[in-house]
Design a protein around this motif. Structure first.
Motif, PDB file in Angstrom:
ATOM      1  N   GLU A   9      -5.251   1.163 -17.255  1.00  0.00           N
ATOM      2  CA  GLU A   9      -4.485   0.192 -16.487  1.00  0.00           C
ATOM      3  C   GLU A   9      -5.438  -0.782 -15.837  1.00  0.00           C
ATOM      4  OE1 GLU A   9      -1.577   1.985 -14.016  1.00  0.00           O
ATOM      5  OE2 GLU A   9      -1.017   3.409 -15.561  1.00  0.00           O
TER       6      GLU A   9
ATOM      7  N   HIS B 144      -8.816   2.449 -14.722  1.00  0.00           N
ATOM      8  CA  HIS B 144      -8.097   2.660 -13.475  1.00  0.00           C
ATOM      9  C   HIS B 144      -6.869   3.497 -13.768  1.00  0.00           C
ATOM     10  CE1 HIS B 144     -10.718  -0.694 -12.534  1.00  0.00           C
ATOM     11  NE2 HIS B 144     -10.712  -0.177 -11.335  1.00  0.00           N
TER      12      HIS B 144
ATOM     13  N   ARG C 267      -3.543   5.714 -12.571  1.00  0.00           N
ATOM     14  CA  ARG C 267      -2.537   5.865 -11.515  1.00  0.00           C
ATOM     15  C   ARG C 267      -1.882   7.240 -11.521  1.00  0.00           C
ATOM     16  NH1 ARG C 267      -0.132  -0.189 -11.840  1.00  0.00           N
ATOM     17  NH2 ARG C 267      -2.023  -1.097 -11.026  1.00  0.00           N
ATOM     18  N   ASP C 268      -1.719   7.844 -12.686  1.00  0.00           N
ATOM     19  CA  ASP C 268      -1.075   9.152 -12.791  1.00  0.00           C
ATOM     20  C   ASP C 268      -2.148  10.210 -13.000  1.00  0.00           C
ATOM     21  OD1 ASP C 268       1.491   8.053 -12.608  1.00  0.00           O
ATOM     22  OD2 ASP C 268       1.474   7.574 -14.742  1.00  0.00           O
TER      23      ASP C 268
ATOM     24  N   LEU D  75      -3.499   5.524  -4.498  1.00  0.00           N
ATOM     25  CA  LEU D  75      -2.762   4.703  -5.455  1.00  0.00           C
ATOM     26  C   LEU D  75      -3.329   4.793  -6.863  1.00  0.00           C
ATOM     27  CD1 LEU D  75      -2.277   1.568  -3.205  1.00  0.00           C
ATOM     28  CD2 LEU D  75      -0.656   3.425  -3.635  1.00  0.00           C
ATOM     29  N   GLN D  76      -4.667   4.849  -6.951  1.00  0.00           N
ATOM     30  CA  GLN D  76      -5.297   4.994  -8.263  1.00  0.00           C
ATOM     31  C   GLN D  76      -6.754   5.405  -8.123  1.00  0.00           C
ATOM     32  OE1 GLN D  76      -6.444   0.844 -10.099  1.00  0.00           O
ATOM     33  NE2 GLN D  76      -4.307   0.792  -9.468  1.00  0.00           N
TER      34      GLN D  76
ATOM     35  N   PRO E 120      -7.705  -2.671  -9.739  1.00  0.00           N
ATOM     36  CA  PRO E 120      -6.892  -2.767  -8.528  1.00  0.00           C
ATOM     37  C   PRO E 120      -7.062  -4.109  -7.840  1.00  0.00           C
ATOM     38  CG  PRO E 120      -8.891  -1.555  -8.083  1.00  0.00           C
ATOM     39  CD  PRO E 120      -8.873  -1.837  -9.572  1.00  0.00           C
TER      40      PRO E 120
END
Length: 158
Positions: A152, A131, A133-134, A113-114, A155
Protein backbone atom coordinates in the motif's frame (compact mmCIF):
# COMPACT_ATOMS: atom_id res chain seq x y z
CA UNK A 1 -0.69 11.09 12.89
CA UNK A 2 2.81 10.51 14.21
CA UNK A 3 5.63 8.23 13.24
CA UNK A 4 6.88 6.06 16.09
CA UNK A 5 10.45 6.93 15.15
CA UNK A 6 9.69 10.65 15.72
CA UNK A 7 8.29 9.98 19.21
CA UNK A 8 11.28 7.99 20.46
CA UNK A 9 13.90 10.28 22.06
CA UNK A 10 11.48 13.19 22.54
CA UNK A 11 11.70 14.86 25.97
CA UNK A 12 8.70 14.44 28.25
CA UNK A 13 7.32 17.10 30.56
CA UNK A 14 4.70 17.04 33.30
CA UNK A 15 1.48 18.58 31.98
CA UNK A 16 0.51 21.72 33.85
CA UNK A 17 3.87 22.37 35.51
CA UNK A 18 6.26 21.87 32.58
CA UNK A 19 8.69 19.97 34.84
CA UNK A 20 11.10 17.85 32.79
CA UNK A 21 10.70 14.12 33.41
CA UNK A 22 12.93 12.31 30.93
CA UNK A 23 13.20 11.03 27.38
CA UNK A 24 10.84 8.66 25.56
CA UNK A 25 12.79 5.43 25.27
CA UNK A 26 10.12 3.18 23.77
CA UNK A 27 6.52 3.13 22.58
CA UNK A 28 4.73 0.10 24.07
CA UNK A 29 1.95 -1.54 22.08
CA UNK A 30 -0.95 -3.71 23.16
CA UNK A 31 -0.52 -7.49 22.97
CA UNK A 32 -2.06 -7.61 19.49
CA UNK A 33 0.05 -4.67 18.27
CA UNK A 34 -2.97 -2.65 17.18
CA UNK A 35 -2.93 0.07 19.87
CA UNK A 36 -0.45 2.12 21.90
CA UNK A 37 -0.42 0.93 25.52
CA UNK A 38 1.87 3.74 26.65
CA UNK A 39 5.41 5.09 26.72
CA UNK A 40 8.54 4.03 28.58
CA UNK A 41 10.49 7.04 29.83
CA UNK A 42 14.12 7.14 30.91
CA UNK A 43 14.04 9.69 33.71
CA UNK A 44 16.60 12.43 34.08
CA UNK A 45 18.99 12.15 37.01
CA UNK A 46 21.93 10.08 38.18
CA UNK A 47 20.01 6.79 38.66
CA UNK A 48 18.50 6.72 35.13
CA UNK A 49 15.30 5.04 36.33
CA UNK A 50 12.53 4.16 33.91
CA UNK A 51 8.81 4.87 34.23
CA UNK A 52 5.68 3.97 32.28
CA UNK A 53 3.12 6.48 31.02
CA UNK A 54 -0.22 4.80 30.15
CA UNK A 55 -1.81 6.01 26.92
CA UNK A 56 -4.60 7.74 28.87
CA UNK A 57 -2.01 9.83 30.75
CA UNK A 58 -0.53 11.35 27.60
CA UNK A 59 -1.87 14.91 27.49
CA UNK A 60 -0.19 16.15 24.31
CA UNK A 61 1.95 14.68 21.53
CA UNK A 62 4.04 17.69 20.53
CA UNK A 63 6.69 18.11 17.88
CA UNK A 64 9.42 18.87 20.43
CA UNK A 65 8.09 17.18 23.60
CA UNK A 66 5.41 14.89 24.98
CA UNK A 67 3.30 16.30 27.84
CA UNK A 68 2.16 13.65 30.33
CA UNK A 69 -0.17 13.75 33.33
CA UNK A 70 1.49 10.97 35.34
CA UNK A 71 4.17 8.29 35.22
CA UNK A 72 4.19 5.03 37.15
CA UNK A 73 6.30 1.92 37.64
CA UNK A 74 6.61 -0.26 34.56
CA UNK A 75 4.17 -3.20 34.64
CA UNK A 76 5.94 -6.57 34.66
CA UNK A 77 4.30 -7.66 31.39
CA UNK A 78 5.73 -4.65 29.55
CA UNK A 79 9.26 -5.24 30.83
CA UNK A 80 9.41 -8.47 28.85
CA UNK A 81 7.57 -7.15 25.79
CA UNK A 82 9.58 -7.00 22.59
CA UNK A 83 10.05 -3.77 20.69
CA UNK A 84 8.05 -3.82 17.44
CA UNK A 85 10.77 -1.99 15.52
CA UNK A 86 13.09 -4.58 14.03
CA UNK A 87 10.66 -7.52 14.23
CA UNK A 88 10.53 -9.87 11.26
CA UNK A 89 7.45 -9.53 9.05
CA UNK A 90 5.95 -12.62 7.41
CA UNK A 91 3.05 -12.88 4.97
CA UNK A 92 0.20 -15.31 5.67
CA UNK A 93 1.98 -18.10 3.81
CA UNK A 94 5.02 -17.74 6.09
CA UNK A 95 7.28 -16.05 3.55
CA UNK A 96 9.58 -13.40 5.00
CA UNK A 97 8.77 -9.90 3.74
CA UNK A 98 11.34 -7.96 5.75
CA UNK A 99 11.38 -6.20 9.12
CA UNK A 100 9.49 -3.36 10.78
CA UNK A 101 11.29 -0.01 10.50
CA UNK A 102 8.53 2.34 11.67
CA UNK A 103 4.85 2.61 12.58
CA UNK A 104 2.27 5.32 11.97
CA UNK A 105 0.17 6.12 15.06
CA UNK A 106 -3.05 8.10 15.45
CA UNK A 107 -2.43 10.32 18.52
CA UNK A 108 -6.14 10.73 19.31
CA UNK A 109 -7.11 7.06 19.46
CA UNK A 110 -3.75 5.36 19.97
CA UNK A 111 -4.36 3.09 16.97
CA UNK A 112 -1.42 1.81 14.94
CA UNK A 113 -2.55 2.74 11.44
CA UNK A 114 0.21 1.02 9.50
CA UNK A 115 3.68 -0.45 9.67
CA UNK A 116 6.60 0.47 7.46
CA UNK A 117 8.51 -2.63 6.34
CA UNK A 118 12.01 -2.72 4.87
CA UNK A 119 12.98 -5.51 2.50
CA UNK A 120 16.66 -4.59 2.55
CA UNK A 121 18.71 -1.63 1.43
CA UNK A 122 18.71 -2.51 -2.27
CA UNK A 123 14.96 -3.19 -2.45
CA UNK A 124 14.25 -0.06 -0.38
CA UNK A 125 16.21 1.99 -2.90
CA UNK A 126 14.72 0.37 -6.01
CA UNK A 127 11.11 -0.23 -4.92
CA UNK A 128 10.64 1.72 -1.72
CA UNK A 129 9.42 0.34 1.58
CA UNK A 130 6.18 -1.57 2.00
CA UNK A 131 3.39 0.02 4.09
CA UNK A 132 1.15 -2.57 5.75
CA UNK A 133 -2.25 -1.77 7.25
CA UNK A 134 -3.54 -5.27 8.08
CA UNK A 135 -1.28 -7.09 10.52
CA UNK A 136 -1.34 -9.11 13.72
CA UNK A 137 1.21 -9.87 16.38
CA UNK A 138 1.93 -13.49 17.12
CA UNK A 139 2.82 -14.75 20.60
CA UNK A 140 6.46 -15.20 19.55
CA UNK A 141 6.61 -11.51 18.63
CA UNK A 142 6.67 -11.97 14.85
CA UNK A 143 4.29 -9.80 12.82
CA UNK A 144 2.04 -11.66 10.36
CA UNK A 145 0.71 -9.80 7.31
CA UNK A 146 -2.48 -10.66 5.47
CA UNK A 147 -2.01 -11.33 1.76
CA UNK A 148 -3.98 -8.28 0.60
CA UNK A 149 -2.09 -5.86 2.88
CA UNK A 150 1.30 -5.52 1.22
CA UNK A 151 2.38 -2.73 -1.07
CA UNK A 152 0.00 0.00 0.00
CA UNK A 153 1.10 3.55 -0.58
CA UNK A 154 3.29 5.53 1.80
CA UNK A 155 1.68 7.22 4.79
CA UNK A 156 0.72 10.86 4.88
CA UNK A 157 3.16 12.89 6.99
CA UNK A 158 1.86 14.94 9.86
Amino acid sequence: MKRMSKIISLPSVLHGTGRRLGLVERVCLSADGQDVAGLILRLYGPMRRKRFVPFGSIALWGEVAVAVRAAEKIPAALRRQEEILGLTVLDTSGERLGWVTDALIDEETGRVLQLEVSQGIVDDFLQGRIHVRDFTMRPNGVVAVTEDAGGEGPPAES
